[in-house]
Motif scaffolding. Structure first.
Motif, PDB file in Angstrom:
ATOM      1  N   ASP A 243      65.941  62.266  54.003  1.00 40.56           N
ATOM      2  CA  ASP A 243      65.069  61.159  53.600  1.00 40.56           C
ATOM      3  C   ASP A 243      63.689  61.682  53.243  1.00 40.56           C
ATOM      4  N   VAL A 244      63.326  61.518  52.010  1.00 42.24           N
ATOM      5  CA  VAL A 244      62.036  61.966  51.522  1.00 42.24           C
ATOM      6  C   VAL A 244      61.210  60.706  51.311  1.00 42.24           C
ATOM      7  N   ARG A 245      60.333  60.398  52.269  1.00 46.32           N
ATOM      8  CA  ARG A 245      59.611  59.132  52.136  1.00 46.32           C
ATOM      9  C   ARG A 245      58.194  59.233  52.667  1.00 46.32           C
ATOM     10  N   LEU A 246      57.340  58.372  52.172  1.00 50.42           N
ATOM     11  CA  LEU A 246      55.967  58.314  52.646  1.00 50.42           C
ATOM     12  C   LEU A 246      55.958  57.596  53.985  1.00 50.42           C
ATOM     13  N   THR A 247      54.879  57.790  54.757  1.00 54.48           N
ATOM     14  CA  THR A 247      54.782  57.027  56.003  1.00 54.48           C
ATOM     15  C   THR A 247      53.502  56.223  56.017  1.00 54.48           C
ATOM     16  N   ASN A 248      53.670  54.926  56.079  1.00 57.46           N
ATOM     17  CA  ASN A 248      52.562  54.002  56.273  1.00 57.46           C
ATOM     18  C   ASN A 248      51.380  54.268  55.349  1.00 57.46           C
ATOM     19  N   LEU A 249      51.638  54.295  54.075  1.00 57.60           N
ATOM     20  CA  LEU A 249      50.564  54.410  53.094  1.00 57.60           C
ATOM     21  C   LEU A 249      50.018  53.009  52.816  1.00 57.60           C
ATOM     22  N   THR A 250      48.703  52.874  52.923  1.00 62.35           N
ATOM     23  CA  THR A 250      48.111  51.565  52.651  1.00 62.35           C
ATOM     24  C   THR A 250      47.715  51.488  51.189  1.00 62.35           C
ATOM     25  N   ILE A 251      48.239  50.501  50.509  1.00 65.79           N
ATOM     26  CA  ILE A 251      47.863  50.306  49.113  1.00 65.79           C
ATOM     27  C   ILE A 251      46.830  49.193  49.071  1.00 65.79           C
ATOM     28  N   PRO A 252      45.599  49.533  48.688  1.00 68.49           N
ATOM     29  CA  PRO A 252      44.557  48.505  48.701  1.00 68.49           C
ATOM     30  C   PRO A 252      44.768  47.501  47.582  1.00 68.49           C
ATOM     31  N   HIS A 253      44.363  46.275  47.835  1.00 67.10           N
ATOM     32  CA  HIS A 253      44.629  45.215  46.862  1.00 67.10           C
ATOM     33  C   HIS A 253      43.887  45.422  45.547  1.00 67.10           C
ATOM     34  N   VAL A 254      42.829  46.259  45.554  1.00 66.79           N
ATOM     35  CA  VAL A 254      42.105  46.462  44.292  1.00 66.79           C
ATOM     36  C   VAL A 254      42.877  47.349  43.322  1.00 66.79           C
ATOM     37  N   MET A 255      43.895  48.048  43.824  1.00 66.93           N
ATOM     38  CA  MET A 255      44.622  48.972  42.961  1.00 66.93           C
ATOM     39  C   MET A 255      45.795  48.270  42.284  1.00 66.93           C
ATOM     40  N   ALA A 256      45.678  48.045  40.998  1.00 65.34           N
ATOM     41  CA  ALA A 256      46.786  47.423  40.269  1.00 65.34           C
ATOM     42  C   ALA A 256      47.858  48.462  39.992  1.00 65.34           C
ATOM     43  N   LEU A 258      48.834  52.634  41.069  1.00 66.07           N
ATOM     44  CA  LEU A 258      48.455  53.750  41.922  1.00 66.07           C
ATOM     45  C   LEU A 258      49.607  54.720  41.911  1.00 66.07           C
ATOM     46  N   PHE A 259      49.301  56.018  41.782  1.00 63.56           N
ATOM     47  CA  PHE A 259      50.401  56.910  42.072  1.00 63.56           C
ATOM     48  C   PHE A 259      50.027  57.923  43.112  1.00 63.56           C
ATOM     49  N   TRP A 260      50.964  58.166  43.978  1.00 60.48           N
ATOM     50  CA  TRP A 260      50.726  58.918  45.200  1.00 60.48           C
ATOM     51  C   TRP A 260      51.694  60.083  45.231  1.00 60.48           C
ATOM     52  N   CYS A 261      51.175  61.263  45.613  1.00 59.25           N
ATOM     53  CA  CYS A 261      52.022  62.455  45.668  1.00 59.25           C
ATOM     54  C   CYS A 261      52.012  63.030  47.072  1.00 59.25           C
ATOM     55  N   LYS A 262      53.156  63.487  47.494  1.00 59.03           N
ATOM     56  CA  LYS A 262      53.221  64.157  48.797  1.00 59.03           C
ATOM     57  C   LYS A 262      54.236  65.291  48.742  1.00 59.03           C
ATOM     58  N   ILE A 263      53.890  66.363  49.448  1.00 61.76           N
ATOM     59  CA  ILE A 263      54.776  67.528  49.511  1.00 61.76           C
ATOM     60  C   ILE A 263      55.729  67.390  50.703  1.00 61.76           C
ATOM     61  N   GLU A 324      52.787  68.604  55.951  1.00 61.45           N
ATOM     62  CA  GLU A 324      52.557  67.821  57.162  1.00 61.45           C
ATOM     63  C   GLU A 324      51.518  66.725  56.948  1.00 61.45           C
ATOM     64  N   GLY A 325      50.834  66.783  55.819  1.00 57.77           N
ATOM     65  CA  GLY A 325      49.783  65.790  55.560  1.00 57.77           C
ATOM     66  C   GLY A 325      50.330  64.505  54.971  1.00 57.77           C
ATOM     67  N   ASP A 326      49.404  63.614  54.616  1.00 55.48           N
ATOM     68  CA  ASP A 326      49.788  62.297  54.104  1.00 55.48           C
ATOM     69  C   ASP A 326      50.017  62.303  52.600  1.00 55.48           C
ATOM     70  N   GLY A 327      49.553  63.348  51.945  1.00 54.03           N
ATOM     71  CA  GLY A 327      49.666  63.376  50.495  1.00 54.03           C
ATOM     72  C   GLY A 327      48.351  62.998  49.843  1.00 54.03           C
ATOM     73  N   PRO A 331      45.702  61.709  40.878  1.00 53.58           N
ATOM     74  CA  PRO A 331      44.748  62.540  40.145  1.00 53.58           C
ATOM     75  C   PRO A 331      43.974  63.510  41.034  1.00 53.58           C
ATOM     76  N   ASN A 332      43.992  63.291  42.339  1.00 53.12           N
ATOM     77  CA  ASN A 332      43.232  64.165  43.241  1.00 53.12           C
ATOM     78  C   ASN A 332      44.072  65.278  43.845  1.00 53.12           C
ATOM     79  N   ARG A 333      45.327  65.360  43.473  1.00 51.99           N
ATOM     80  CA  ARG A 333      46.178  66.312  44.171  1.00 51.99           C
ATOM     81  C   ARG A 333      45.744  67.748  43.856  1.00 51.99           C
ATOM     82  N   PRO A 334      45.977  68.658  44.797  1.00 54.49           N
ATOM     83  CA  PRO A 334      45.588  70.055  44.575  1.00 54.49           C
ATOM     84  C   PRO A 334      46.240  70.604  43.301  1.00 54.49           C
ATOM     85  N   SER A 335      45.521  71.466  42.607  1.00 54.20           N
ATOM     86  CA  SER A 335      46.032  71.926  41.312  1.00 54.20           C
ATOM     87  C   SER A 335      47.322  72.735  41.462  1.00 54.20           C
ATOM     88  N   ALA A 336      47.510  73.372  42.631  1.00 51.47           N
ATOM     89  CA  ALA A 336      48.744  74.148  42.832  1.00 51.47           C
ATOM     90  C   ALA A 336      49.987  73.270  42.757  1.00 51.47           C
TER      91      ALA A 336
END
Ligand SMILES: *[C@@H]1O[C@H](CO)[C@@H](O)[C@H](O)[C@H]1NC(C)=O
Ligand SMILES: *[C@@H]1O[C@H](CO)[C@@H](O)[C@H](O)[C@H]1NC(C)=O
Ligand SMILES: *[C@@H]1O[C@H](CO)[C@@H](O)[C@H](O)[C@H]1NC(C)=O
Ligand SMILES: *[C@@H]1O[C@H](CO)[C@@H](O)[C@H](O)[C@H]1NC(C)=O
Ligand SMILES: *[C@@H]1O[C@H](CO)[C@@H](O)[C@H](O)[C@H]1NC(C)=O
Ligand SMILES: *[C@@H]1O[C@H](CO)[C@@H](O)[C@H](O)[C@H]1NC(C)=O
Length: 735
Positions: A243-256, A258-263, A324-327, A331-336
């Motif tokens: 299972d490859v899944r995010l954990t408890n990511l809060t999506i703020p209501h201002v974001m119509a 959003l894309f989120w990346c996690k390793i 081990e992080g949240d992702g 656009p802010n993800r590390p360039s690697a």
């Protein structure tokens, strides 16, 4: 005389008119009489399955040779290849099995009234092919009635020729169950041709006791399906899952958007395994009064998800920390993370997941050591809710290796604001090219074998096709969808596969209907923006991971009449689009800045932040210097104000961008370029002549209803009664 009986008589009369009758010693004429020789085993098996299906139906029809059925004889012994719930509750279940030319349905509906089924290219009954079935409460007799939807109002009208043949019908205390069949192509203009394209399956349930009278339905709906797609199911052997899944990511209501990346770190596997399929894991909880709630009725903002393989394991410590992080906000993800470029699984809204064909698996844990994967989740939160999300993908894998190592190749148009679709267009086409130079450089000498394709675009796309060019000749389409529905994304098998050689070219073509839009649509990840992509499953795996194109910046702006901007020359603008080593990623914009940009929101009539705008923001900030008539306008304002209703203008723009210059990208799995970025002209090739349009030979075309109006006064009455009755069948309206 009772209406009921008249209808029954008419239906009997119609029933016999059309379909080939069963003759004990001859095959139904749709079956190939001589099995072609030198076929592969798979085909032979498919053949015998088809024959078996036909034989069962025919035997069944011999045993039950009558048009009406009582409750005890309703079960045919058919093996249904497909079974789908048409509604959320499972009140309407459709099962079906097809041969090369006919299709047999079993419809189980929670009603003791009538049940209507329809086929159409749109989600409504206008011009739809409709069939209405019911079982008479008094005598248990079942009926089917072939109808079509009026073009002008939501009304069903009886077809002139009846093309649905009742096999059986039955009702119990709660359900009406009917089995019936038809030809795929009935050669009747009042019927829908069931083919490879997406079909909107409409359904409606009548009130209890509505047998024969057919008043307005009490429930209705629509679901897109491809009826003829082959089924690929998991093997019977047990599978492991990851299972490859995010954990408890809060999506703020201002974001119509959003894309989120996690390793993610691959599970510990001692040897190479094969990924054989995946399913979505959707877990989105709306936050109400600061409390996340489980609400099955609320729609998840997860719009699509892609799982990528990462090439670099150099700094294991760093990658471990990331895993081990949240992702990161995309656009802010590390360039690697740009090395996470090989798609493994691509899910989009409407798909229930995929299983790969039995001979292909995507390697997992190949290196014996650790590997890393990146999950990218695209949220489309136009409703602007606060949501707590833990969605992702369940990857199914096995240790019993399959014959071939497969891989996914992304192709099409690079996602950026340079992909513009003018408003008010009925059919506007755009293309993305995977160049000859790229495939020449990256594919093995023997080429690769294409197995299946996922075609992906958003809401205004109507057609997507993946074209194959060899030398100067176009070959048959690899995959094609003419009734694209962005809410139904399931990959399409390429029948018998396709050999794709070194030096061949791929062209992904998308056709959009933007008549409902007032402003130009720009490319991007938001569901309101557009894309044009194909994810191609092939084997053996190669180094090639992505092969896209987009309009070169200078040609793009010149097409819209702009010669120069304040402050930035075209080269600098191009560099912004291409920066960070990946054209998909613009310079990072922290969330706070996006918040601060909120004042821009009014300008485009959009609401909420479009989290990763793929250059849309830049389009708003570029101010035109030359020519003087557009001076001091932002490029976005200029685009919005163009006279889009002028067909000569849009035709010219379409042609220039389609057949003009293309900047091509050939990206390898390790994030290096297979060939350098090139600017090239549209390939010169001879288009495939589409034989589809030529008249097909129709066996049944000449078979018409016995001309009831001419035979006798009595028959005239029957016929007109039927017409009147059918005109009264009201409203199978899809929501
Ligand atoms: C009635 O028929 C439906 C559909 O065939 C079936 O699912 C259901 O169990 C049946 N109910 C009873 C009480 O037999
Ligand atoms: C995620 O949030 C839910 C609900 O607030 C909570 O029950 C759960 O423990 C959280 N999970 C993790 C891993 O923090
Ligand atoms: C946004 O639009 C609203 C009404 O449509 C208006 O009252 C408001 O002033 C606008 N804000 C900006 C920053 O233009
Ligand atoms: C454009 O803006 C500049 C500076 O704001 C101004 O001096 C100039 O007159 C404007 N030009 C036109 C054509 O409006
Ligand atoms: C395309 O190819 C054809 C035949 O090879 C040739 O006649 C034609 O001039 C070419 N067109 C362009 C634009 O290169
Ligand atoms: C198209 O039809 C012609 C004649 O009917 C046939 O010779 C040709 O092979 C067909 N082409 C394709 C691509 O099917």
């Amino acid at each position: 005389m009772q209406l009921q009986i008249i209808v029954t008589l008419s239906v009997l009369l119609l029933c016999d008119a059309k379909l080939p009758r069963f003759k004990p010693h001859s095959q139904p004429n749709e079956l190939p009489s001589n099995p072609p020789h030198s076929q592969g085993l798979g085909q032979l098996q498919a053949q015998s399955k088809t024959e078996k299906t036909s034989r069962i139906i025919d035997q069944y029809r011999v045993r039950h040779r009558r048009e009406i059925f009582d409750s005890k004889s309703y079960e045919s012994s058919l093996t249904w290849a497909h079974s789908e719930r048409l509604d959320q509750n499972g009140d309407v279940i459709l099962r079906w099995v097809n041969t090369d030319s006919s299709i047999t349905f079993r419809l189980e509906a929670k009603t003791r009234g009538y049940v209507g089924l329809g086929f159409n290219s749109a989600r409504n009954m206008r011009g739809a092919d409709l069939v209405v079935a019911w079982v008479d409460d008094r005598n248990g007799n079942a009926q089917v009635l072939d109808c079509f939807g009026s073009e002008h109002e939501d009304r069903a009208i009886a077809d002139d020729v009846k093309n649905y043949e009742l096999i059986s019908g039955y009702q119990n205390d709660t359900h009406t169950t009917v089995e019936f069949r038809r030809q795929l192509d009935t050669c009747d203009k009042q019927d829908f041709v069931i083919g490879e394209d997406t079909t909107q399956i409409l359904w409606a349930l009548g009130p209890d006791g509505s047998d024969g009278q057919l008043p307005k339905h009490v429930k209705s709906g629509a679901r897109p399906l491809r009826l003829l797609q082959p089924v690929s199911k998991p093997e019977s052997i047990p599978l492991n899952h990851w299972d490859v899944r995010l954990t408890n990511l809060t999506i703020p209501h201002v974001m119509a958007t959003l894309f989120w990346c996690k390793i993610f770190k691959v599970p510990e596997l001692p040897k190479k395994h094969h990924i054989v399929g995946y399913e979505p894991l959707i877990d989105s909880r709306p936050i109400r009064n600061n409390i996340p709630v489980v609400d099955p009725t609320s729609q998840s903002p997860v719009h699509h998800m892609v799982l990528y393989e990462c090439a670099e394991d150099d700094d294991k410590h760093l990658w471990n920390t990331w895993s081990e992080g949240d992702g990161y906000f995309g656009p802010n993800r590390p360039s690697a993370w740009a090395t996470c470029a090989t798609p493994i699984a691509a899910w989009a809204i409407g798909s229930q997941g995929e299983f790969l064909p039995e001979n292909v698996g995507i390697p997992l844990g190949e290196k014996g050591g650790v590997s890393y994967y990146m999950l990218e989740v695209h949220y489309d939160n136009q409703a602007l809710h606060n949501v707590l999300d833990s969605s992702g993908i369940r990857v199914h894998y096995t240790s019993s290796l399959r014959e071939h190592d497969g891989a996914l190749l992304g192709a099409g148009i690079g996602v950026s604001a340079l992909h513009v679709i003018p408003p008010k267009q009925k059919q506007y086409r755009t293309v993305g090219i995977c160049s000859t130079e790229c495939t020449q450089e990256t594919l093995p000498e023997d080429g690769v074998n294409i197995v299946s394709v996922l075609l992906h675009a958003h809401g205004t796309a109507r057609k997507i096709s993946l074209k194959h060019i060899r030398g100067t000749q176009e070959l048959p389409r690899i995959s094609e969808e003419n009734f694209y529905d962005s809410h139904y994304q399931q990959s399409r098998m390429v029948p018998r596969g396709r050999k794709f050689m070194r030096g061949d070219t791929l062209i992904t073509e998308c056709t959009y209907d933007s008549t409902s839009r007032d402003k130009p649509i720009l490319g991007g990840y938001s569901a309101k923006q557009e894309m044009c992509l194909s994810f191609i499953l092939y084997y053996p795996r190669t180094e090639l991971a992505g092969c896209y194109s987009m309009t070169p910046v200078k040609e793009f702006f010149e097409t819209f009449g702009v010669k120069e901007f304040y402050g930035l020359n075209f080269m600098q603008v191009e560099n912004i689009f291409l920066s960070s080593g990946s054209f998909e990623n613009l310079p990072p914009q922290p969330l706070m800045e996006l918040e601060a940009q909120k004042h821009n929101v009014n300008e485009t009539g959009e609401q909420g932040m479009q989290g990763d705008d793929q250059g849309v923001g830049l389009m708003k900030e570029l101010v035109i210097w030359e020519p003087p008539e557009f001076r001091n306008k932002s490029f976005m304002a200029h685009l919005n104000e163009m006279p889009w209703a002028e067909p000569l203008l849009t035709e010219q723009i379409e042609k220039t961008l389609y057949k003009g210059m293309h900047m091509t990208f050939c990206k390898k799995r390790d994030d290096t370029w297979g060939v350098p970025i090139q600017i090239q002209s549209y390939p010169n090739y001879t288009e495939l002549i589409n034989n589809e349009t030529s008249e097909k030979s129709c066996h049944y075309k000449s078979v018409r209803l016995p001309s009831v109006t001419k035979t006798s006064a009595g028959a005239t009455n029957k016929y007109s009664w039927l017409t009147i009755l059918a005109l009264c069948i009201t409203l199978i309206v899809a929501r």
